[in-house]
Write a protein that holds these residues in place. Structure first.
Motif, PDB file in Angstrom:
ATOM      1  N   GLY A  23       0.814  -1.205   0.000  1.00 36.16           N
ATOM      2  CA  GLY A  23       0.000   0.000   0.000  1.00 36.16           C
ATOM      3  C   GLY A  23       0.842   1.246   0.000  1.00 36.16           C
ATOM      4  O   GLY A  23       1.952   1.279  -0.494  1.00 36.16           O
ATOM      5  N   SER A  24       0.307   2.302   0.596  1.00 36.22           N
ATOM      6  CA  SER A  24       0.970   3.600   0.522  1.00 36.22           C
ATOM      7  C   SER A  24       1.414   4.081   1.884  1.00 36.22           C
ATOM      8  O   SER A  24       0.919   3.653   2.923  1.00 36.22           O
ATOM      9  CB  SER A  24       0.023   4.631  -0.094  1.00 36.22           C
ATOM     10  N   ILE A  47       4.498   4.630  -2.449  1.00 37.25           N
ATOM     11  CA  ILE A  47       3.465   3.647  -2.781  1.00 37.25           C
ATOM     12  C   ILE A  47       4.148   2.465  -3.442  1.00 37.25           C
ATOM     13  O   ILE A  47       4.835   2.626  -4.450  1.00 37.25           O
ATOM     14  CB  ILE A  47       2.402   4.235  -3.718  1.00 37.25           C
ATOM     15  N   GLU A  50       1.059  -1.849  -5.185  1.00 36.21           N
ATOM     16  CA  GLU A  50      -0.372  -1.547  -5.190  1.00 36.21           C
ATOM     17  C   GLU A  50      -0.817  -1.293  -6.633  1.00 36.21           C
ATOM     18  O   GLU A  50      -0.297  -0.406  -7.303  1.00 36.21           O
ATOM     19  CB  GLU A  50      -0.670  -0.312  -4.339  1.00 36.21           C
ATOM     20  N   LEU A  52      -3.073   0.358  -9.050  1.00 36.25           N
ATOM     21  CA  LEU A  52      -3.814   1.600  -8.866  1.00 36.25           C
ATOM     22  C   LEU A  52      -5.037   1.660  -9.785  1.00 36.25           C
ATOM     23  O   LEU A  52      -4.907   1.632 -11.012  1.00 36.25           O
ATOM     24  CB  LEU A  52      -2.902   2.799  -9.135  1.00 36.25           C
ATOM     25  N   ARG A  56      -8.217   5.717  -7.647  1.00 36.50           N
ATOM     26  CA  ARG A  56      -7.041   5.899  -6.783  1.00 36.50           C
ATOM     27  C   ARG A  56      -5.999   6.781  -7.479  1.00 36.50           C
ATOM     28  O   ARG A  56      -5.359   7.622  -6.851  1.00 36.50           O
ATOM     29  CB  ARG A  56      -6.451   4.522  -6.466  1.00 36.50           C
ATOM     30  N   LEU A  60      -4.252  10.416  -6.393  1.00 31.38           N
ATOM     31  CA  LEU A  60      -2.811  10.588  -6.165  1.00 31.38           C
ATOM     32  C   LEU A  60      -2.182  11.716  -6.989  1.00 31.38           C
ATOM     33  O   LEU A  60      -1.201  12.318  -6.561  1.00 31.38           O
ATOM     34  CB  LEU A  60      -2.078   9.283  -6.494  1.00 31.38           C
ATOM     35  N   LEU A  72       6.734   5.526  -6.671  1.00 33.09           N
ATOM     36  CA  LEU A  72       5.608   4.717  -7.152  1.00 33.09           C
ATOM     37  C   LEU A  72       6.204   3.429  -7.712  1.00 33.09           C
ATOM     38  O   LEU A  72       6.493   3.321  -8.898  1.00 33.09           O
ATOM     39  CB  LEU A  72       4.832   5.465  -8.234  1.00 33.09           C
ATOM     40  N   CYS A  75       3.689  -0.624  -9.229  1.00 37.79           N
ATOM     41  CA  CYS A  75       2.294  -0.188  -9.149  1.00 37.79           C
ATOM     42  C   CYS A  75       1.525  -0.441 -10.444  1.00 37.79           C
ATOM     43  O   CYS A  75       0.418   0.088 -10.623  1.00 37.79           O
ATOM     44  CB  CYS A  75       2.227   1.304  -8.811  1.00 37.79           C
TER      45      CYS A  75
END
Length: 498
Positions: A23-24, A47, A50, A52, A56, A60, A72, A75
């Motif tokens: 997750g973040s 992050i 995850e 996205l 979401r 972000l 990131l 992701c």
């Protein structure tokens, strides 16, 4: 139940075994400004792992244009998302670090991201494009931005198939007077000896160069010779050099000896997974003993070293107080090699803080020597002895020292050491008696409910200072699982990793 098996790379520093961040995470780290009493916060957006969704992602985007550090990682980002990233980056004048590692951006996606950094207010210092699908063709896209990003100091391009032709394009950009890059990582980039001459030219031309990672490329003897020649000719203040699994031979150790003897700035040298042999180590050690050598970290895992090679290394250990970390993992040292190392660790000139002897064919017979070290040595903080058949008798011998009041060891790795419930019976009181031990790894041992419960009984006591217990690949019942999780809730400072 059984923990998931996650073993670290042999010989690499592992201060703590933690599961991947999910997750973040948003953070504001207070860092004092030099000469001032107030603090300047560094805002980070992290992050990882995850996937996205569109919703979401929309949430972000405004954050990406505000944070100083944006990571990131893994992701599921593609070229399509890069268009958005490019737009918001242009509106972020405070960005100093960007990591997009492990996303399938491709050459076109990387090009879009770099376009977003092309503005007069950009202050980017660190850029990670590791494992982003960048190829030789994409390297041409990088050359322009590398010339214009005058604040960029660190670039990670690991795990991209750049090839020699791609790297040659990059090196032309590195040589530009406007490029002030200091740290470059090129691990797993399909490089050969052909890449070493362009890199050597960069090293000669850039006195501010500090870090070069080339591990897991087929440089071989000729390439490493060329690279070392560039380092010897250069005024660069190199601090870190990693050449693990590069096809280095004992013949290269003469070149490496000259490098470590001439570069007082060099702090870390990684030579693991190369066939240096005892002869290579004997050739390297005069450089390590040179008065100019200030090396702190030396990785020699899986280098075909035996007890004979330990004799030369022991002279370095006894003499060089600057050396703090040494990995000899996956070498056939045997108990005799361990004895030689322990004798050196007892010398007052040895200030080693971390020793890795994982997978070194050690038995219980060497544990009395380590017992002496743990009792008398006041600098060794981490000892990695995993994957050696020490057995319960070896652990019992180590426990004689671990319970002593003056012991300073903080991290002990005993994974896959044939430890049973009997060994846990010896370790349990030590967890109460030790004032220093903070992390213990017992992964992949043959203990069961009884052994785990004995450990838990000690850990639950308020006087126990242990902060992390690693139990990967251990079988226990549902009842014990419930008790372990309850214990973690009772002691928030304790991590039980399984």
């Amino acid at each position: 139940m059984r923990g998931v098996v996650m073993q670290p790379t042999p010989g690499l520093p592992q201060p703590a075994l933690l599961s991947p961040t999910q997750g973040s995470r948003f953070s504001s780290t207070e860092k004092p400004s030099s000469g001032r009493r107030h603090c300047i916060p560094t805002m980070s957006l992290d992050i990882q792992c995850e996937q996205l969704s569109d919703a979401r992602w929309a949430e972000l985007l405004p954050l990406i244009q505000q944070y100083q550090v944006v990571r990131l990682e893994d992701c599921g980002l593609t070229e399509v998302r890069c268009k958005d990233i490019s737009s918001v980056l242009q509106a972020n004048p405070t960005l100093t670090e960007l990591s997009l590692r492990t996303n399938e951006l491709g050459n076109a996606g990387v090009h879009l991201v770099l376009q977003g950094l092309q503005n007069s207010t950009c202050k980017i210092q660190k850029l990670s494009l590791q494992n982003c699908g960048l190829t030789e063709a994409g390297c041409g896209v990088l050359t322009g931005p590398l010339r214009s990003l005058t604040t960029l100091r660190e670039l990670h391009l690991n795990d991209n198939p750049l090839g020699d032709a791609g790297l040659q394009l990059l090196c032309k950009a590195f040589l530009d007077p406007q490029c002030h890059l200091e740290r470059l990582q090129l691990e797993y980039c399909n490089l050969t000896a052909t890449s070493c001459e362009p890199l050597a030219t960069v090293l000669r031309a850039k006195p501010d160069f500090k870090e070069l990672v080339l591990s897991n490329n087929d440089l071989h003897e000729a390439g490493v010779h060329t690279l070392c020649q560039g380092l010897k000719d250069s005024a660069c203040q190199l601090e870190l050099l990693k050449l693990e699994n590069c096809g280095i031979t004992s013949a290269n150790c003469r070149d490496l000896c000259d490098v470590v003897g001439s570069k007082a700035s060099l702090q870390e040298l990684g030579l693991g997974c190369n066939k240096l042999g005892n002869a290579g180590i004997a050739t390297l050690c005069p450089g390590l003993l040179h008065p100019n050598c200030r090396l702190r970290t030396l990785w020699l895992w899986e280098c075909d070293i035996t007890a004979e090679g330990c004799k030369d290394l022991c002279h370095v250990l006894r003499t060089k107080q600057s050396l703090k970390e040494l990995s000899l993992a996956s070498n056939e040292l045997g108990d005799e090699g361990a004895r030689l190392l322990c004798d050196s660790l007892l010398e007052p000139g040895c200030q080693l803080e971390s020793l890795w002897v994982k997978s070194c064919s050690l038995t219980a017979a060497c544990c009395s020597h380590f017992c002496s070290v743990l009792t008398q040595n006041r600098s060794l903080l981490e000892l990695q002895m995993s994957n050696n058949p020490l057995g319960d008798s070896g652990v019992q011998e180590l426990c004689k020292a671990l319970g002593q009041p003056g012991t300073v060891l903080r991290v002990l790795w005993l994974g896959d050491c044939d430890v049973s419930d009997i060994g846990c019976r010896s370790l349990a009181p030590i967890l109460l008696a030790s004032r220093s031990l903070r992390e213990l790894d017992l992964s992949n041992n043959c203990m069961g409910d009884s052994g785990v419960l004995q450990l838990m009984e000690s850990i639950k006591q308020p006087s126990c200072v242990l902060q992390q217990l690693v139990l990967y690949d251990i079988y226990w019942s549902e009842e014990v699982e419930d008790q372990l999780r309850a214990l973690e809730e009772e002691r928030p400072s304790l991590r039980i990793i399984s």
